[in-house]
Design a protein around this motif. Structure first.
Motif, PDB file in Angstrom:
ATOM      1  N   LEU A 265       0.695  -1.189  -0.117  1.00 25.24           N
ATOM      2  CA  LEU A 265       0.025  -0.035  -0.076  1.00 25.24           C
ATOM      3  C   LEU A 265       0.819   1.425   0.118  1.00 25.24           C
ATOM      4  CD1 LEU A 265      -2.827  -0.971   2.473  1.00 25.24           C
ATOM      5  CD2 LEU A 265      -2.979  -0.715   0.037  1.00 25.24           C
ATOM      6  N   GLU A 266       1.885   1.141   0.734  1.00 23.58           N
ATOM      7  CA  GLU A 266       2.952   2.366   0.782  1.00 23.58           C
ATOM      8  C   GLU A 266       3.579   2.497  -0.481  1.00 23.58           C
ATOM      9  OE1 GLU A 266       6.059   1.724   3.461  1.00 23.58           O
ATOM     10  OE2 GLU A 266       4.534   1.657   5.107  1.00 23.58           O
TER      11      GLU A 266
ATOM     12  N   ASP B  13       0.924   3.958  -3.270  1.00 25.42           N
ATOM     13  CA  ASP B  13       0.413   5.300  -2.786  1.00 25.42           C
ATOM     14  C   ASP B  13       1.664   6.168  -3.468  1.00 25.42           C
ATOM     15  OD1 ASP B  13      -0.970   7.345  -1.753  1.00 25.42           O
ATOM     16  OD2 ASP B  13       0.330   7.503  -0.157  1.00 25.42           O
ATOM     17  N   GLU B  14       2.860   5.749  -3.435  1.00 26.40           N
ATOM     18  CA  GLU B  14       4.019   6.567  -3.966  1.00 26.40           C
ATOM     19  C   GLU B  14       4.107   6.306  -5.536  1.00 26.40           C
ATOM     20  OE1 GLU B  14       7.412   4.981  -2.149  1.00 26.40           O
ATOM     21  OE2 GLU B  14       6.516   5.410   0.085  1.00 26.40           O
TER      22      GLU B  14
ATOM     23  N   ARG C  33      -7.161   9.110   2.291  1.00 27.74           N
ATOM     24  CA  ARG C  33      -6.488   8.198   3.096  1.00 27.74           C
ATOM     25  C   ARG C  33      -5.566   7.413   2.480  1.00 27.74           C
ATOM     26  NH1 ARG C  33      -8.584   4.259   8.001  1.00 27.74           N
ATOM     27  NH2 ARG C  33      -6.484   3.496   8.817  1.00 27.74           N
ATOM     28  N   PHE C  34      -6.196   6.652   1.408  1.00 24.41           N
ATOM     29  CA  PHE C  34      -5.439   5.442   0.855  1.00 24.41           C
ATOM     30  C   PHE C  34      -4.695   5.958  -0.608  1.00 24.41           C
ATOM     31  CE2 PHE C  34      -8.793   3.309   3.330  1.00 24.41           C
ATOM     32  CZ  PHE C  34      -8.133   3.151   4.358  1.00 24.41           C
ATOM     33  N   ARG C  35      -5.163   7.136  -0.927  1.00 26.56           N
ATOM     34  CA  ARG C  35      -4.623   7.528  -2.289  1.00 26.56           C
ATOM     35  C   ARG C  35      -4.498   6.375  -3.691  1.00 26.56           C
ATOM     36  NH1 ARG C  35      -2.643  12.904  -1.342  1.00 26.56           N
ATOM     37  NH2 ARG C  35      -3.779  13.361   0.517  1.00 26.56           N
ATOM     38  N   GLY C  36      -3.263   5.984  -3.670  1.00 26.75           N
ATOM     39  CA  GLY C  36      -2.995   4.872  -4.588  1.00 26.75           C
ATOM     40  C   GLY C  36      -3.747   3.575  -4.061  1.00 26.75           C
ATOM     41  N   GLY C  37      -3.542   3.336  -3.081  1.00 25.62           N
ATOM     42  CA  GLY C  37      -4.598   2.167  -2.444  1.00 25.62           C
ATOM     43  C   GLY C  37      -6.058   2.205  -2.788  1.00 25.62           C
ATOM     44  N   TYR C  38      -6.633   3.434  -2.845  1.00 24.36           N
ATOM     45  CA  TYR C  38      -8.018   3.489  -3.180  1.00 24.36           C
ATOM     46  C   TYR C  38      -8.139   3.096  -4.797  1.00 24.36           C
ATOM     47  CZ  TYR C  38     -12.402   5.707  -4.287  1.00 24.36           C
ATOM     48  OH  TYR C  38     -13.564   5.716  -4.748  1.00 24.36           O
TER      49      TYR C  38
ATOM     50  N   LEU D 289      -8.340  13.512  -5.722  1.00 25.20           N
ATOM     51  CA  LEU D 289      -7.305  12.932  -5.928  1.00 25.20           C
ATOM     52  C   LEU D 289      -6.509  13.828  -7.113  1.00 25.20           C
ATOM     53  CD1 LEU D 289      -7.674   9.040  -5.576  1.00 25.20           C
ATOM     54  CD2 LEU D 289      -6.925  10.921  -3.786  1.00 25.20           C
TER      55      LEU D 289
END
Length: 209
Positions: A25-26, A29-30, A105-110, A173
């Motif tokens: 997830l990190e 997101d990056e 909250r999750f950005r790329g995870g979303y 986003l």
């Protein structure tokens, strides 16, 4: 799990799968889904490049596990938000705000929830999405006017509500409203107001012509 430096973490024995999901997830997101690699996930958890494959068959399987975690958190956030909401109309409208907050909250995870390979190839992700829809259906059935037809109208309402929620989350986003961190609650309010209007429209009989 204890941090050992920026972007790095070790894991307790037996918890590698959970650690890999967290760093996935990190990374997503990056750098986004396309930029994700299992090798980088292994590096950040300080294990050998082959270690993740003892828990996940391939890259997509690890991404699917991360998507499933986001789905669980989205569901938990929604349930918390509606815990004291009695009105079915407001329970449905609250979904829009919950999805916007999840996106912030999750950005790329979303966005991972909508990645084609993850969405279509892993039944556990599809099951989680279906269960979330089933959670919303009783409220939709309560809201939809009889003239629209119970099942057809409820499904159409949830489809429209999802499109609205997804739209606001994407605009957030994309920075359309400004810095996502600064404007998230304003966008939550906008999305919720729009969702209320949408739900209200489905609670009235359709007009001819």
């Amino acid at each position: 799990m204890a941090p050992t430096g920026k972007g790095r973490a070790t894991y307790h024995h037996g918890d590698l799968a959970a650690a890999l999901v967290r760093v996935t997830l990190e990374i997503v997101d990056e750098v986004g889904v396309r930029g994700f690699s299992v090798a980088e996930a292994a590096r950040r958890t300080r294990v050998s490049p082959g270690a993740p494959y003892r828990h996940f068959a391939d890259r997509d399987a690890l991404l699917a596990a991360a998507a499933l975690e986001v789905s669980r958190r989205l569901r938990a956030g929604y349930l918390e938000a509606v815990a004291t909401v009695a009105s079915p109309q407001e329970r449905l409208a609250t979904l829009a705000g919950s999805m916007v907050r999840a996106a912030a909250r999750f950005r790329g995870g979303y966005e991972l929830l909508y990645a084609p390979g993850v969405r279509t190839a892993h039944p556990e992700v599809l099951t989680a999405k279906r269960e979330f829809v089933e959670l919303l259906l009783p409220s939709a059935f309560e809201v939809v006017s009889e003239e629209r037809g119970a099942e057809e109208g409820a499904v159409a309402l949830l489809e429209a509500l999802h499109a609205l929620s997804r739209g606001y989350a994407t605009l957030l986003l994309d920075g359309v409203f400004g810095d996502p961190d600064e404007v998230v609650e304003d966008v939550v309010a906008r999305a919720t107001r729009s969702a209320r209007a949408l739900v209200a429209g489905y609670s009235t009989p359709p007009t001819d012509g």
